[in-house]
Write a protein that holds these residues in place. Structure first.
Motif, PDB file in Angstrom:
ATOM      1  N   UNK A 170      40.312  27.283  45.837  1.00  0.00           N
ATOM      2  CA  UNK A 170      41.132  27.100  44.651  1.00  0.00           C
ATOM      3  C   UNK A 170      42.583  27.352  45.032  1.00  0.00           C
ATOM      4  N   UNK A 171      43.482  27.038  44.106  1.00  0.00           N
ATOM      5  CA  UNK A 171      44.920  27.091  44.370  1.00  0.00           C
ATOM      6  C   UNK A 171      45.563  28.082  43.406  1.00  0.00           C
ATOM      7  N   UNK A 172      46.590  28.785  43.899  1.00  0.00           N
ATOM      8  CA  UNK A 172      47.422  29.600  43.026  1.00  0.00           C
ATOM      9  C   UNK A 172      48.866  29.128  43.169  1.00  0.00           C
ATOM     10  N   UNK A 173      49.583  29.152  42.052  1.00  0.00           N
ATOM     11  CA  UNK A 173      51.007  28.819  42.055  1.00  0.00           C
ATOM     12  C   UNK A 173      51.765  30.086  42.430  1.00  0.00           C
ATOM     13  N   UNK A 174      52.471  30.042  43.558  1.00  0.00           N
ATOM     14  CA  UNK A 174      53.177  31.208  44.085  1.00  0.00           C
ATOM     15  C   UNK A 174      54.610  31.315  43.573  1.00  0.00           C
ATOM     16  N   UNK A 175      55.006  30.389  42.723  1.00  0.00           N
ATOM     17  CA  UNK A 175      56.311  30.492  42.078  1.00  0.00           C
ATOM     18  C   UNK A 175      57.492  30.476  43.022  1.00  0.00           C
ATOM     19  N   UNK A 176      57.347  29.812  44.156  1.00  0.00           N
ATOM     20  CA  UNK A 176      58.439  29.723  45.120  1.00  0.00           C
ATOM     21  C   UNK A 176      58.332  30.704  46.262  1.00  0.00           C
ATOM     22  N   UNK A 177      57.498  31.739  46.147  1.00  0.00           N
ATOM     23  CA  UNK A 177      57.294  32.666  47.259  1.00  0.00           C
ATOM     24  C   UNK A 177      56.554  31.952  48.394  1.00  0.00           C
ATOM     25  N   UNK A 178      56.800  32.418  49.614  1.00  0.00           N
ATOM     26  CA  UNK A 178      56.182  31.766  50.770  1.00  0.00           C
ATOM     27  C   UNK A 178      55.544  32.788  51.708  1.00  0.00           C
ATOM     28  N   UNK A 179      54.505  33.464  51.252  1.00  0.00           N
ATOM     29  CA  UNK A 179      53.800  34.365  52.169  1.00  0.00           C
ATOM     30  C   UNK A 179      53.161  33.553  53.288  1.00  0.00           C
ATOM     31  N   UNK A 180      53.073  34.097  54.484  1.00  0.00           N
ATOM     32  CA  UNK A 180      52.528  33.325  55.602  1.00  0.00           C
ATOM     33  C   UNK A 180      51.033  33.076  55.441  1.00  0.00           C
ATOM     34  N   UNK A 181      50.521  31.982  55.988  1.00  0.00           N
ATOM     35  CA  UNK A 181      49.075  31.786  56.012  1.00  0.00           C
ATOM     36  C   UNK A 181      48.392  32.991  56.645  1.00  0.00           C
ATOM     37  N   UNK A 182      47.248  33.354  56.096  1.00  0.00           N
ATOM     38  CA  UNK A 182      46.552  34.552  56.533  1.00  0.00           C
ATOM     39  C   UNK A 182      46.819  35.747  55.651  1.00  0.00           C
ATOM     40  N   UNK A 183      47.810  35.635  54.769  1.00  0.00           N
ATOM     41  CA  UNK A 183      48.078  36.717  53.816  1.00  0.00           C
ATOM     42  C   UNK A 183      46.853  36.956  52.950  1.00  0.00           C
ATOM     43  N   UNK A 184      46.560  38.202  52.691  1.00  0.00           N
ATOM     44  CA  UNK A 184      45.368  38.542  51.910  1.00  0.00           C
ATOM     45  C   UNK A 184      45.563  38.206  50.442  1.00  0.00           C
ATOM     46  N   UNK A 185      44.553  37.576  49.870  1.00  0.00           N
ATOM     47  CA  UNK A 185      44.477  37.349  48.431  1.00  0.00           C
ATOM     48  C   UNK A 185      43.313  38.178  47.916  1.00  0.00           C
ATOM     49  N   UNK A 186      43.602  39.171  47.087  1.00  0.00           N
ATOM     50  CA  UNK A 186      42.557  40.063  46.566  1.00  0.00           C
ATOM     51  C   UNK A 186      42.160  39.566  45.178  1.00  0.00           C
ATOM     52  N   UNK A 187      40.906  39.152  45.073  1.00  0.00           N
ATOM     53  CA  UNK A 187      40.431  38.671  43.783  1.00  0.00           C
ATOM     54  C   UNK A 187      40.112  39.828  42.849  1.00  0.00           C
ATOM     55  N   UNK A 188      39.384  40.814  43.365  1.00  0.00           N
ATOM     56  CA  UNK A 188      39.142  42.005  42.546  1.00  0.00           C
ATOM     57  C   UNK A 188      38.776  43.172  43.437  1.00  0.00           C
ATOM     58  N   UNK A 189      38.960  44.357  42.866  1.00  0.00           N
ATOM     59  CA  UNK A 189      38.669  45.603  43.568  1.00  0.00           C
ATOM     60  C   UNK A 189      38.753  46.747  42.587  1.00  0.00           C
ATOM     61  N   UNK A 190      38.920  47.977  43.077  1.00  0.00           N
ATOM     62  CA  UNK A 190      39.011  49.132  42.171  1.00  0.00           C
ATOM     63  C   UNK A 190      40.248  49.127  41.279  1.00  0.00           C
ATOM     64  N   UNK A 191      41.296  48.401  41.693  1.00  0.00           N
ATOM     65  CA  UNK A 191      42.539  48.377  40.932  1.00  0.00           C
ATOM     66  C   UNK A 191      43.594  49.325  41.446  1.00  0.00           C
ATOM     67  N   UNK A 192      43.293  50.055  42.517  1.00  0.00           N
ATOM     68  CA  UNK A 192      44.232  51.052  43.045  1.00  0.00           C
ATOM     69  C   UNK A 192      45.548  50.447  43.487  1.00  0.00           C
ATOM     70  N   UNK A 193      45.487  49.248  44.031  1.00  0.00           N
ATOM     71  CA  UNK A 193      46.698  48.599  44.561  1.00  0.00           C
ATOM     72  C   UNK A 193      47.303  47.617  43.562  1.00  0.00           C
ATOM     73  N   UNK A 194      46.872  47.728  42.326  1.00  0.00           N
ATOM     74  CA  UNK A 194      47.351  46.804  41.314  1.00  0.00           C
ATOM     75  C   UNK A 194      46.564  45.514  41.266  1.00  0.00           C
ATOM     76  N   UNK A 195      45.476  45.434  42.039  1.00  0.00           N
ATOM     77  CA  UNK A 195      44.687  44.206  42.052  1.00  0.00           C
ATOM     78  C   UNK A 195      43.833  44.091  40.793  1.00  0.00           C
ATOM     79  N   UNK A 196      43.411  42.883  40.457  1.00  0.00           N
ATOM     80  CA  UNK A 196      42.486  42.725  39.331  1.00  0.00           C
ATOM     81  C   UNK A 196      41.169  43.446  39.609  1.00  0.00           C
TER      82      UNK A 196
END
Length: 391
Positions: A332-358
């Motif tokens: 799937x695709x996410x709109x990064x709003x102009x940001x350009x993180x390098x390929x390989x950057x971690x995308x966290x779908x969900x977790x405990x929420x400690x790092x602000x993740x869903x």
């Protein structure tokens, strides 16, 4: 299910990190909430997607005296796994169909659930063939309307025949149990009604001479919120994995629980596109202006719900992003709003929420479902990476 004991040395497309220390802490927290009862850790459906054997072992290390599965195949696999011997932990399974592996379960010292006469007949035949008594738990339907024996004449017949089989040395009635329909809705009138009927059905069976080792009706929400339902054993499923049964019950933190699974993937591509650019099948999303798109290499074949198209949250480079367009089979695709993180950057779908993740609950809300489904549906293409494996 793909499993690896520790973090891999090579980057993975995606991974579900399973924190066994969090699971052990959850079991201890749940035991503290029901101090007068034994605890069953339910590890059906590959431990709600977390991996049955590693999670079962961790739960036992933390003091779970019972393991629960739906199918006999799940229960037998646990016995074969090693370290989960009858001397160390009891195992119960409850979803049987005619012709099931009754004898194998009897010989593996697995407690089997019986809801009707056909099942009692099959398990007694298996016990006779095996030459050893079967451990049987009689299930009462107190209002859920799924498995379980109806009150009244049906219950009287089942109890009577089970006692006759016990007198013949074919079975040992180890438990009487039932299951709530609406314990995840605090105050629902069915909760008190089911408890009343369960007590009545217990009283009848015990009055006829049944001497169960355990009586149990409490699932995760009842364990968390209904001390009067704890009886001799509580069956904790989703709570073991640090997820609340429902927002109405409370958050995991309210009960000292921590989500065990973190689902992440590595961004496969980042590219700049103009405004008005269609994204994914059907072009249900078009870019509002010039922007950057990030490709997350997981899809509904990995268990990402297609119903979360356009709504699923993802943490990328410290910022929440939302699924842009439809979730496809593998990506799937996410709109990064102009940001350009390098390929390989971690995308966290969900977790405990400690790092602000869903969290899994955030995905459940996005997909119009429950958090149980979010974690359970994560597919076998996603390796489970176990951390904090040592107690």
């Amino acid at each position: 299910m793909n499993e690896t004991a520790t973090a891999p040395t090579a980057p993975l497309r995606a991974r579900a990190e399973i924190d066994l220390a969090a699971l052990r802490a959850n079991v201890r927290a749940l035991r503290a909430l029901a101090p007068g009862a034994q605890l069953m850790a339910v590890v059906k459906s590959e431990a709600y997607g977390h991996g049955a054997v590693p999670c079962a072992r961790a739960a036992v290390e933390a003091g779970a005296g019972w393991l629960g599965t739906a199918t006999p195949e799940e229960a037998l696999a646990l016995r074969r796994a090693g370290g989960l011997t009858p001397e160390r932990v009891r195992i119960m399974c409850w979803l049987w169909t005619p012709g099931g592996p009754w004898r194998e379960a009897v010989e593996a010292d697995i407690d089997v659930s019986v809801s009707g006469m056909w099942a009692l007949e099959e398990v007694t035949a298996a016990a006779r063939a095996a030459g050893i008594p079967a451990c049987v738990q009689l299930k009462a339907d107190t209002g859920l309307g799924r498995n379980g024996c109806q009150p009244g004449d049906d219950w009287a017949e089942l109890v009577g025949e089970a006692l006759r089989a016990e007198a013949e040395g074919l079975v040992h009635v180890t438990g009487l149990w039932s299951h709530f329909a609406c314990a995840d809705e605090p105050g629902h009138p069915s909760i008190a009604a089911q408890l009343t009927l369960f007590r009545e059905m217990l009283a009848y069976a015990e009055g006829q001479g049944v001497r169960p080792e355990v009586r149990h009706i409490a699932n995760s929400p009842a364990t968390l919120t209904l001390p009067e339902a704890h009886f001799d054993l509580v069956r904790t499923g989703i709570a073991v994995y640090g997820i609340s049964p429902s927002p109405e019950v409370g958050t995991p933190a309210d009960f000292g629980l921590r989500p065990v699974m973190t689902l992440a993937a590595n961004i496969a591509l980042v590219k700049r596109v103009p405004g008005g650019h269609g994204v994914s099948y059907g072009h249900h999303y078009t870019t509002p202006g010039e922007t950057t798109l990030g490709l997350v290499p997981v899809g509904y074949a990995d268990g990402i719900p297609r119903h979360a198209s356009g709504t699923g949250p993802v943490l990328v480079d410290g910022k929440w992003r939302t699924v842009a367009g439809r979730v496809a089979m593998d990506q799937f695709v996410v709109d990064l709003g102009g940001d350009e993180p390098p390929p390989g950057t971690e995308a966290v779908l969900f977790g405990p929420g400690d790092r602000g993740e869903p969290t899994a609950e955030d995905w459940a809300q996005a997909a119009g479902t429950i958090a149980y489904e979010i974690v359970t549906r994560i597919g076998t293409r996603v390796p489970r990476v176990y951390v904090n494996a040592s107690p």
